[in-house]
Each structure stands twice: as C-alpha cells, then as structure tokens.
Design an enzyme around this catalytic site. Structure first.
Site, PDB file in Angstrom:
ATOM      1  N   LYS A 288      -9.056  -7.698  13.208  1.00  0.00           N
ATOM      2  CA  LYS A 288      -9.493  -8.482  12.041  1.00  0.00           C
ATOM      3  C   LYS A 288      -9.075  -9.951  12.150  1.00  0.00           C
ATOM      4  CE  LYS A 288      -9.770  -4.643   8.877  1.00  0.00           C
ATOM      5  NZ  LYS A 288      -9.196  -3.623   9.836  1.00  0.00           N
TER       6      LYS A 288
ATOM      7  N   GLU B 202       0.818  -1.212   0.000  1.00  0.00           N
ATOM      8  CA  GLU B 202       0.000   0.000   0.000  1.00  0.00           C
ATOM      9  C   GLU B 202       0.850   1.259   0.000  1.00  0.00           C
ATOM     10  OE1 GLU B 202      -3.030  -0.129   3.024  1.00  0.00           O
ATOM     11  OE2 GLU B 202      -4.042  -1.714   1.924  1.00  0.00           O
TER      12      GLU B 202
HETATM   13  C1  GCU Z   1      -4.172  -2.356   5.156  1.00  0.00           C
HETATM   14  C2  GCU Z   1      -2.768  -2.631   5.624  1.00  0.00           C
HETATM   15  C3  GCU Z   1      -2.708  -3.439   6.889  1.00  0.00           C
HETATM   16  C4  GCU Z   1      -3.783  -2.951   7.847  1.00  0.00           C
HETATM   17  C5  GCU Z   1      -5.122  -3.234   7.207  1.00  0.00           C
HETATM   18  C6  GCU Z   1      -6.293  -2.814   8.108  1.00  0.00           C
HETATM   19  O1  GCU Z   1      -4.500  -3.116   4.070  1.00  0.00           O
HETATM   20  O2  GCU Z   1      -1.984  -3.286   4.655  1.00  0.00           O
HETATM   21  O3  GCU Z   1      -1.418  -3.288   7.442  1.00  0.00           O
HETATM   22  O4  GCU Z   1      -3.672  -3.591   9.113  1.00  0.00           O
HETATM   23  O5  GCU Z   1      -5.240  -2.476   6.018  1.00  0.00           O
HETATM   24  O6  GCU Z   1      -6.721  -1.669   7.934  1.00  0.00           O
HETATM   25  O7  GCU Z   1      -6.684  -3.623   8.941  1.00  0.00           O
END
Ligand code: GCU
Length: 740
Positions: free
Chosen positions: A528, A373
């Site tokens: 997540k 990203e």
């Molecule tokens: C992004 C990022 C992660 C982050 C994730 C999120 O894609 O690459 O490092 O933790 O989003 O927002 O949970």
C-alpha cells in the site's frame, strides 16, 4: 560529567538458544549493531521467518571510572524480549521490542568483561505485538550505549527516560517553561538553562528539582511553517561542582481539537494531512541507519505531508527528533494490536509508560495511541478494562496530550470502546478490501451526523499497488498503479468536504514487510506504500499528493511503467502543481489543458510515442508503444479474469448457483454457505496472522454478502488461484438455488 559511549561494534551473534554460559564457546557470526536475524526471511513471504531466542556477546575492558560512578548499558531497541547477563550473572530482563531500556552493570564490572544478551521474538501470549500485519524482526536492531554517570546523577532507572521533563504554558506573547528533573543520590541544586533565554537554579528536594523560566517573547514551534526549537540543559550541582548534565530540545505551542475544524495549532486550523510509516526497509529489516531515517523523512517532506502516524510501535528516538526539526505532527503509539491478550495487560502498561516517559519532550508528538484494531476478534470486558487503565495512565503521565485509538472498520460506531479515548480515529478500507469508495464518505457523514461533538479522524486508508502491474481499465483489487491513483484521487476529494477530520494518514508511505502476506504478486510485502520498500520508486499516487500538499513546482506523467499498450486509444494522466500543462507527442504539441492538479489526455496509439509534458520550467517524459496483445507481465498471475468466463468450464446452469451470484443468496443454502466459508478461510490464510479469527461486524457482513462471489475473488488480490475459482464454481453449480 556523564559519558555516553556507543558500543555497536564487534559483537558476536549466535542464532541458537545456547544459553548464557555457552555464547563465547559457540561458533557464531561477527556482527555490528544495528542487527536483525530476519533481514531476509522476514520479508520473503511464507510467514516462516525465524522466531526464537538468539544470543549476542561482547567482551570489553573496564572503562575509566571514578570512585562511586555508576555504569549502565542503554539499549535503544531489542525485539522482542531481552535478557542481559554480565560475567555469568543475570542482571535484567525487558519485554517490548521498541523502547529504550537500561541495565546497571556497576556491581559486576571487572577489568575484563563478558556481556551476553539473549533476544527472543518467539510467539507468546503476554508481549505485544503477537498478531499484526507486519514482520516482528528479531534482534538488537537499534544502538547500544555504555553510559557512565557520577554516583549522584539524573535518573537513569525510571522506564528509560532522560530524567528531565519540560512543559510550557503560553500566555499570549510569553511562555512559562516548567522544568522538572529527578535525581538519584545526594545533590544540592539543579541549574536549568534555556539557551538565549536565561537560567534558574533550584534546590533538589526529595530527589526532585522543579523550576520555571519565563520566555517574554516566545518563538512558537509552528509545525512545518516554523519548527522552532529551544535548547535546554539541566546541570546537577553538588558542593558547587557540576556532576551531571542532561540536555533536551523542546518547542512551545498550543494545540486543540475542534469538532468542526479539526486540529488547531497555535490558535488556527491546521489540517493534518499525512502518512503512516513503518520503520523497516528492503534488505535490512528494522536494522536501519540514521541516514535511512533522514531519507525517509525527506521523502515525507517532499510529498508535502505535515503529519506522520509512526505506527504501530515506538520509533527510534532519532526519528522523533527529526520530526521535531522538520515540523511534522506525530501520532505516537504502542503495539497493542489486533488481538487482545488477557496476559498482556502488564506489557501494555509498561510499553505505554516507556513511550510517554521517553518521548514527553518532543513538540512534534500530539497524541498517544493506545491500540490499533484491537477488536478484530471481538470486544471483551477485560479488553475494555485494559483500555481504561491505559487511558488513565496516559493522563497521569502526561496531562498535556490526548489519547487516541485506531479502530477497525468493523467496529460498530455505537460501541462504548469507540469513544473511550479523548479523540477517535478509524482505519477504513472501503474501495479496497470491500465496498465502494463512496462508503468512506458515507461512514464519516453518518458518524459526524450521529456524533457531531466527537473528534474523529482517519488513521489509515490505502490500496496496494505493485508497480509491475499496469492496466488501461483499473478496478478495485487489481493491485495496479492505476487503481491506486483512482483510489487516492477519490479519498483526497472526500477530505476537502470534511474539514472536521482531525487527521488523515495514508496507509502507508512506504511498502513494508508482512511475511504472512502472499498477494499482489509480491510475497511477504504489503504494497500500500506510495513508495516502494527500497525507497527507489515513487508510485504515481505519490505525485497526486505532492501536487495537493507540497508547494514544489513539478509535472509528472503517470504510467511510465505502462510501456506496451494494446488499446487503440490510451489515457495519459498528468499530476502537476501547475494549473495548466502542455502535452507533446514525438515533439508535436498535442494539447494544452488547464486544471486542478489532475490532467487527463487521450491519445491514439500507433508505433512508438515519446510523450512529454511541460509547464513552467518543468517537464517530464515517458516512452510508450502500441502492441497487438496485452503484455502479460502487467497482469497478476491468475487474475486475467476475462479468461475465467470464457472458460467453457465456467458454467452458470439455470436454477443452480455460480460465482456470479450474490453471497447473501448463496448463503440461503447450507451447502452454498459451506462452500463460501471454505473459500473465505482459504483467502484469509493468505493474509498472514491478522486475518485469522476475524470477528465480522454486522455492517461488514452486510457489505460482504452484498457482493457476488466473483467480486470477492477479485478482491482477494490473486490469492485465490484460477484453478480454485473453477472448482468453487463447479461446486456451486451443484447447489440448487433456494427461493424465498
Ligand atoms: C490494518 C492494519 C495495518 C495493516 C492494514 C492493511 O488497518 O492496521 O497494520 O497493514 O490494515 O491491511 O494493509
């Protein structure tokens, strides 16, 4: 022969930048390695964990060495920049917190020695990572060894590598294994041995010794099916004596990427369906043990994943070894992440070189991730050039593996950067941060239609779930376990029709620390994960994947934490590997259902229910009870959105805006746009550093502006308090609608 001595014990830690000369004169703390000073403040929220320069000290006596021997210190990981001093002499510095580096201490060795090491995780503009959604824990958090080698030895100075590179070429049933080693000092030959296969002795010419060994009936390394590993050793011979030895396991495989069938392993499609992993854990930060690493890979094996994206940095050697042994296919990467730094180019080159040189022999690794990203704040010429350099560097260091990148969902698919690496991948969060679940399907259908020959994957996707939060009516952004299951059920179904995705990686296997976060009812944690940060609780969605990916027989009742249920009729969801399950209520058979991994029952609630599900020899049981009112513990503070609109203050005056209006309409009014921008900036401030200066793509702006303010606030995961929602609505109520 070389000796490697683990020197993790009896260090002194000084949480202050006292300077090399004062470490032993300053009051400190006795610690053992692995160690981080952010184990607690790095995961309690506030985006305020201690970032600075701290010092470690250790005294030790001169080890027994022969004349001409060389003595090195080998640090497996010190985050983020280290300075190594010995006996008041500065010996070396290292920038990058995730790779092995070595320091030759021979010249300054005395009978009694004082070793001091500074480690600095302060913000700067030249060492990655600086802006990302995870905590940059400071400390010497991986093992430290003292390595004693003879005057002539396998290379110890080239980017922390082992000095031995093994590649193999499969020719039908046989394999030609090429072994190459780099030698420092005078020596005659290197004798290569592959256990159970044979040996080959070759001369050392200009510091290099290359040889090949044929394996007539090669036993392939075949992922989770059969992760067969060979053991090789290289013996350095001088005057007919073996003076040094390096061992390395390796695996023989073929792999490729097909534009329609995805990943091909040993000549057949091998769908890579797995998870990402951060290395940290509740209470210890990144200072984890081998036992913890084994527990992690065992959990990943249990869910049935066959691939792991080891994000967003180089992981511990031991974890890559475990992936080799377990047969996991690995995406390895460096922390070139979120925001490009013109002064960071040199560091990206060093970190990528170390990642490849130190890990080139792992059969589990199939690609090198250049960045993650990295265009959040926009694409520049310097960023493009940095990526071209890294892409070429990876190819020059390792011609056997492709490069890849994880693109942010805002990056337009026509941007040249998208297809700069050999294979591509996107991080998509439609159906969580914004948009709808079907936007994920549309994204890939559009991409594949426009670029049918490009190799595309899904490097990240996920939704937060706080196990405390439960609901009978899951909706996007509510942080409940129930919505996380809805989200992942959709994504799993989406993959079935898109075999061309070369890999999909759930973000994330485990909750992890992002000290800047403050949402979902947990401070400092990204939720997540399919498993909690302490690895103690597998969320319901874990079992959805287990049902689809693993062969283990099981049944799982979802909603075990949703005990107090206020609805008249409740949903009982079951995940199972079986194609039919029986549901019992207080011992009575309610219903037998056939299905495909996911089973839904409805039950009228009254009093208390002992719910059981049975299939084959497996069973699971939960207890739930009817209650008259919703249990407030299950709802995110300030998220009881139903109350917002019952609130007499939540007006929607005719001809004026309110939070019920679509953002695009409100933006027609400059005053309305200003109110929205202030709200967006506040919400970003609750997402840690990553959300700052985000450069919205047009497609993202389109999706956002199509949402009502109310939907966006729900999306903000409770980070916009109810009081502010009422204020925003009041302010909008004063803005006259602009008609086209
Ligand atoms: C992004 C990022 C992660 C982050 C994730 C999120 O894609 O690459 O490092 O933790 O989003 O927002 O949970």
């Amino acid at each position: 022969m070389r000796k490697s001595i683990l020197i993790n014990e009896d260090w002194k830690f000084v949480k202050e930048n006292v300077g090399a000369e004062k470490v032993f004169a300053t009051q400190g703390e006795k610690i053992n390695i692995p160690h981080t000073w952010n184990a607690i403040d790095g995961q309690d929220g506030g985006n305020d964990y201690y970032r600075g320069t701290c010092w470690y000290g250790k005294t030790f006596n001169k080890p027994e060495i022969n004349n001409g021997d060389q003595v090195y210190l080998e640090f497996r990981g010190a985050n983020s920049s280290a300075e190594v001093w010995m006996n008041n002499t500065k010996l070396s510095t290292h920038d990058g917190g995730y790779s092995t580096f070595r320091v030759n201490i021979t010249e300054v060795l005395k009978d009694e020695n004082e070793l001091v090491v500074s480690v600095d995780n302060s913000p700067n503009d030249r060492v990655y990572p600086q802006k990302a959604d995870f905590t940059f824990y400071g400390g010497i958090y991986r093992d430290v060894y003292m390595v004693i080698v003879a005057n002539s030895h396998f290379d110890m100075d080239y980017y922390g590598g082992s000095g031995l590179i093994i590649t193999s070429e499969i020719n039908e049933k046989s394999a030609k294994v090429d072994l190459k080693s780099y030698v420092t000092g005078e020596a005659d030959t290197v004798r290569y041995t592959i256990n159970g296969v044979g040996t080959k002795e070759v001369p050392v010419v200009d510091g290099v010794a290359s040889g090949s060994i044929e394996i007539p009936e090669v036993h392939l390394w075949d992922g989770m099916v059969d992760p067969y590993l060979y053991e090789a050793k290289a013996e350095l011979i001088k005057n007919e004596n073996v003076i040094d030895q390096v061992d390395s396991r390796f695996g023989c495989k073929t792999f490729s990427f097909d534009k329609d069938k995805g990943f091909i392993l040993n000549g057949r499609p091998y769908h890579l369906r797995g998870v990402s992993r951060h290395q940290d854990r509740r209470g210890v930060g990144n200072a984890i043990t081998r036992e913890m690493m084994i527990e992690d890979i065992e959990i990943i094996k249990e869910i049935g994943a066959n691939t792991i994206r080891l994000a967003h940095y180089q992981h511990d050697q031991y974890f890559y070894d475990l992936c080799d042994e377990y047969g996991m296919i690995v995406w390895a990467e460096i922390p070139y992440i979120t925001e490009h730094m013109p002064n960071g180019r040199e560091n990206t080159i060093t970190q990528l070189t170390e990642l490849i040189v130190q890990n080139v022999n792992h059969p589990s690794i199939i690609c090198w991730g250049l960045s993650n990203e990295i265009t959040v704040t926009g694409v520049t010429d310097d960023l493009m050039e940095n990526h071209r350099i890294l892409n070429d560097l990876a190819h020059s260091l390792d011609s056997t593996r492709p490069t890849t990148m994880a693109h942010v969902f805002m990056l337009e698919i026509d941007e040249p950067l998208v297809s700069l690496p050999d294979i591509m991948s996107y991080n998509l969060y439609y159906g969580w941060y914004l948009g709808n679940l079907t936007d994920n399907d549309k994204f890939f259908d559009d991409f594949h239609k426009k670029y049918p020959d490009k190799i595309i994957g899904l490097a990240e996707y996920g939704a937060d779930a706080n196990p405390r939060l439960q609901t009978p009516t899951p909706e996007k952004g509510d942080y409940t376990e129930q919505y996380q299951t809805v989200y992942h059920e959709h994504m799993l179904n989406m993959f079935k029709d898109r075999p061309y995705l070369w890999a999909t990686h759930v973000w994330n296997m485990f909750d992890f620390a992002a000290d800047g976060r403050d949402e979902g009812g947990e401070n400092g944690i990204n939720q997540k994960g399919l498993v909690t940060f302490d690895r103690k609780y597998k969320k319901d969605a874990f079992y959805l994947y287990k049902a689809h990916w693993s062969n283990a027989p099981f049944v799982h009742l979802c909603g075990r934490k949703y005990v107090d249920r206020h609805e008249e009729e409740t949903e009982i969801k079951v995940y199972s590997s079986y194609d039919s399950v029986e549901l019992y209520n207080n011992g009575e058979l309610v219903e037998k259902q056939s299905g495909n991994k996911v089973f839904m029952f409805t039950l009228k609630l009254q009093d208390e229910h002992r719910i059981e599900v049975k299939a084959g020899n497996c069973s699971d049981e939960i207890t739930i009870r009817k209650v008259s009112a919703k249990n407030k513990d299950y709802v995110l503070e300030g998220r009881d959105v139903i109350n917002w609109f019952d609130d007499p203050e939540m007006n929607q005056p005719e001809g004026y805006y309110s939070i019920k209006d679509v953002m695009a309409d409100i933006r027609k009014s400059p005053k309305g746009a200003e109110i929205l921008d202030n709200m967006m900036n506040y919400a970003k401030s609750k997402r840690g550093d990553v959300a700052k200066n985000v450069k919205q793509s047009e497609s993202m702006a389109r999706i956002m502006n199509a949402m009502t303010v109310e939907a966006l606030i729900k999306q903000a995961g409770g980070s916009i308090p109810e009081s502010m929602v009422i204020e925003i609505n009041k302010a909008l109520n004063k803005v006259k609608k602009v008609n086209d």
